[in-house]
Design a protein around this motif. Structure first.
Motif, PDB file in Angstrom:
ATOM      1  N   SER A 103       0.821  -1.214   0.000  1.00  0.00           N
ATOM      2  CA  SER A 103       0.000   0.000   0.000  1.00  0.00           C
ATOM      3  C   SER A 103       0.853   1.262   0.000  1.00  0.00           C
ATOM      4  CB  SER A 103      -0.927   0.031   1.214  1.00  0.00           C
ATOM      5  OG  SER A 103      -1.794  -1.076   1.192  1.00  0.00           O
ATOM      6  N   TRP A 140       1.855   1.618  -3.878  1.00  0.00           N
ATOM      7  CA  TRP A 140       0.836   1.645  -4.932  1.00  0.00           C
ATOM      8  C   TRP A 140      -0.518   1.935  -4.307  1.00  0.00           C
ATOM      9  CZ3 TRP A 140      -2.284  -2.926  -6.892  1.00  0.00           C
ATOM     10  CH2 TRP A 140      -3.024  -2.574  -8.019  1.00  0.00           C
ATOM     11  N   ASP A 141      -1.168   2.996  -4.776  1.00  0.00           N
ATOM     12  CA  ASP A 141      -2.449   3.378  -4.183  1.00  0.00           C
ATOM     13  C   ASP A 141      -3.583   2.427  -4.554  1.00  0.00           C
ATOM     14  OD1 ASP A 141      -2.707   4.180  -6.814  1.00  0.00           O
ATOM     15  OD2 ASP A 141      -3.291   6.230  -6.358  1.00  0.00           O
TER      16      ASP A 141
END
Length: 142
Positions: free
Chosen positions: A73, A76-77
């Protein structure tokens, strides 16, 4: 004896392929195996081979757990959204196994097959690492 030797050679080939694979290729390999397990589970469920279906579904759950654990997380959203899909699919696979519910297996396939295709496309877009340049005289060291 020959089949045992062939099985060992296949296992060694697979180990070598995994150990030498890039992270992108490892991800696609996991998805390929995951979908193979799910399709085998679906076939076994349709044939009422419950032990075989359970084996495939349990292995698929293990892969989903590994995929979920690998999400970052902080990098990378989209990780949390994908983790939500993995959590949902994991629960569906437990239900498919416990209730012998082929529809839950099919639902997992329907959710994961597009992701498998997307990861393959993404992996194909990543340039392969350059081979090391040969050392003087045309020989490489290593």
């Amino acid at each position: 004896m020959t089949t045992l030797l062939q099985a060992r050679q296949r296992a060694q080939y697979t180990r070598d392929a995994v150990l030498s694979a890039s992270p992108a290729r490892l991800l696609t390999m996991l998805y390929d195996r995951l979908l193979l397990d799910l399709r085998r589970a679906e076939a076994a469920q349709l044939e009422q081979r419950w032990a075989a279906a359970s084996t495939e579904l349990l292995h698929a759950q293990d892969i989903i757990t590994e995929l979920s654990a690998s999400l970052r997380s902080d990098l990378w959203d989209g990780a949390d959204g994908l983790r939500g899909i993995y959590t949902y699919v994991h629960t569906a696979l437990i239900t498919a196994n416990v209730r012998r519910d082929v529809e839950r297996t099919r639902e997992a396939i329907a959710l994961l097959a597009p992701l498998q295709e997307s990861w393959h496309i993404a992996a194909d877009a990543v340039p392969a690492p350059a081979a090391p340049a040969p050392a003087a005289g045309g020989w490489s060291v290593g």
